[in-house]
Motif scaffolding. Structure first.
Motif, short mmCIF file in Angstrom:
data_model
loop_
_atom_site.label_atom_id
_atom_site.label_comp_id
_atom_site.label_asym_id
_atom_site.label_seq_id
_atom_site.Cartn_x
_atom_site.Cartn_y
_atom_site.Cartn_z
N ARG A 115 0.85 -1.19 0.00
CA ARG A 115 0.00 0.00 0.00
C ARG A 115 0.89 1.24 0.00
N LEU A 131 -3.15 0.92 -3.93
CA LEU A 131 -3.45 -0.09 -2.92
C LEU A 131 -3.45 -1.46 -3.58
N GLU A 181 -0.33 7.15 8.69
CA GLU A 181 -1.14 6.40 9.67
C GLU A 181 -2.60 6.36 9.23
N ALA A 182 -3.13 7.50 8.80
CA ALA A 182 -4.55 7.56 8.43
C ALA A 182 -4.88 6.60 7.29
N PHE A 183 -3.97 6.50 6.33
CA PHE A 183 -4.25 5.67 5.16
C PHE A 183 -3.68 4.27 5.29
N GLN A 184 -3.03 4.02 6.44
CA GLN A 184 -2.58 2.66 6.73
C GLN A 184 -1.73 2.08 5.60
N GLN B 67 -6.99 -1.42 15.04
CA GLN B 67 -6.23 -1.62 13.81
C GLN B 67 -5.91 -3.08 13.55
N GLN B 136 -10.64 -1.31 2.13
CA GLN B 136 -9.39 -0.59 2.41
C GLN B 136 -9.53 0.11 3.76
N PRO B 137 -8.68 -0.24 4.72
CA PRO B 137 -8.82 0.39 6.04
C PRO B 137 -8.44 1.87 6.01
N LEU B 138 -9.03 2.62 6.93
CA LEU B 138 -8.71 4.03 7.15
C LEU B 138 -8.65 4.26 8.65
N GLU B 139 -7.82 5.20 9.08
CA GLU B 139 -7.79 5.59 10.49
C GLU B 139 -7.91 7.12 10.55
#
Lengths: 242, 242
Positions: A115, A131, A181-184, B67, B136-139
């Motif tokens: 990613r 991604l 961090e936000a988009f991992q 996470q 797709q993960p997001l934080e």
């Protein structure tokens, strides 16, 4: 079924506010044309066709500095001439054309694995994700970050000019890890004209390269796609880099 | 080659700060267990196995409030007991287990087509993307939005309690369209316990449903996957919804 096609020769056109840059598969020397507020799509196509007249190409990949959805330009750009949303590029080039956001093209060309978040530090702020191999557009520039200021206000050229290189670097080191961090993502590529001002980079980041924009453009046309317009391409034609 | 497998019966376990919710493929009645700061993974598995003792299932999908990367929990959760990053869930359930962030599970279950942003308005702020079918993960929760406050500060329960329902709704109507633009999505699904307080929704948004979390869990095990532990599943077993 696998198709036994030949490698498509792609002309990549990277449109910026100051320059339009060109490169065709198998060549190394990038050619440049002037851009600017008077550049309409018709003028761009005419100038590109002339500048690339001695190059052979079966398809055209365009990196465009604005929003592109489903292969179409969705809004007139602020820094160029008019008519971009309506122009028929396929007809203009008489070849298949794929249009993609310029940051996304560079992200795609910078991609290795996992990613990736691409951040383009130029006049504005470009951003894009890749991604698991799939390019995904982002428009972070106008998103508010702090005190009513956007990410572009802090990280773009205006932020750099306003606060100076040292504080601007500090903002890059504050913001980029948070976006990571936000988009991992597994890694961040920082490109754009001002990336070289950073010196060292935040952890998990690597420096982009303008040449990656062309790699991204070549990747828009997979090697196995059959070339329709030139079925008998030269046997000795160099295959594009993987 | 196509494999001619049977439908896998999946037990979906949706772990929250207050409850753990369970549902198995083909059933409609969700079961609930208590959660909280003393819930270790071992206790969770024992309680789930007991509560689901009369259900048949070949695999387990876990939605986890924290996470998750590459199917593994990467940090101990703030609101639960300890040991989540080290626990062997496959051994605990004696079945194949897939773990996914809880917002991502609900996003996957809410997905129809194109590009989707899921926003979960609960105690915290959950967020996830599904892009052309891929979760797709997001934080976003801890990303700064304004005046040093994060998205979660504005949209989470604390923001709601601090400023009241009316101003909180205003923040949702300010922030969500900006996120929709930033992520270039076709639609936004707003879920979570506080979504129902919104009344009407911003343009391009639809309301989520807690049941979508279970749909997302079922979708983690595609229907064509061969069931390994129960090769002779009942012929009359209901196939999961597409």
């Amino acid at each position: 079924m696998r198709s036994h096609g030949v490698a498509v020769k792609v002309l990549v056109v990277d449109i910026g506010g100051n320059n339009v840059k060109l490169l065709v598969s198998g060549r190394r020397q990038v050619r440049k044309l002037a851009s600017g507020r008077r550049l309409t799509p018709g003028r761009m196509v005419a100038a590109v066709r002339e500048a690339a007249a001695d190059w052979r190409y079966d398809a055209v990949a365009i990196g465009f500095p604005g929003q592109v959805r489903h292969g179409r330009i969705v809004a007139e750009p602020a820094n160029l001439g008019r008519g971009w949303t309506r122009y028929d590029f396929r007809r203009g080039f008489a070849r298949p054309v794929r249009i993609i956001n310029d940051a996304l093209m560079q992200a795609l060309g910078s991609y290795r694995t996992g990613r990736l978040l691409f951040i383009g530090l130029g006049t504005g702020l470009g951003a894009a994700l890749v991604l698991e191999g799939l390019p995904q557009p982002l428009e972070l520039a106008h998103l508010s970050y702090r005190d009513g200021f956007t990410y572009e206000d802090f990280l773009g050229k205006r932020g750099l000019d306003d606060v100076g290189k040292k504080l601007w670097r500090g903002m890059v080191f504050e913001i980029v890890p948070r976006l990571r961090e936000a988009f991992q993502v597994d890694e961040v590529v920082i490109g754009g004209g001002n990336a070289k001002l950073l010196g060292r980079l935040p952890r998990g980041c690597r420096l982009g390269s303008n040449r990656n924009a062309f790699v991204g453009g070549f990747r828009l046309f997979p090697a196995h796609v059959r070339a329709r317009r030139r079925p008998r391409a030269r046997a000795g034609a160099r295959r594009r880099r993987k």
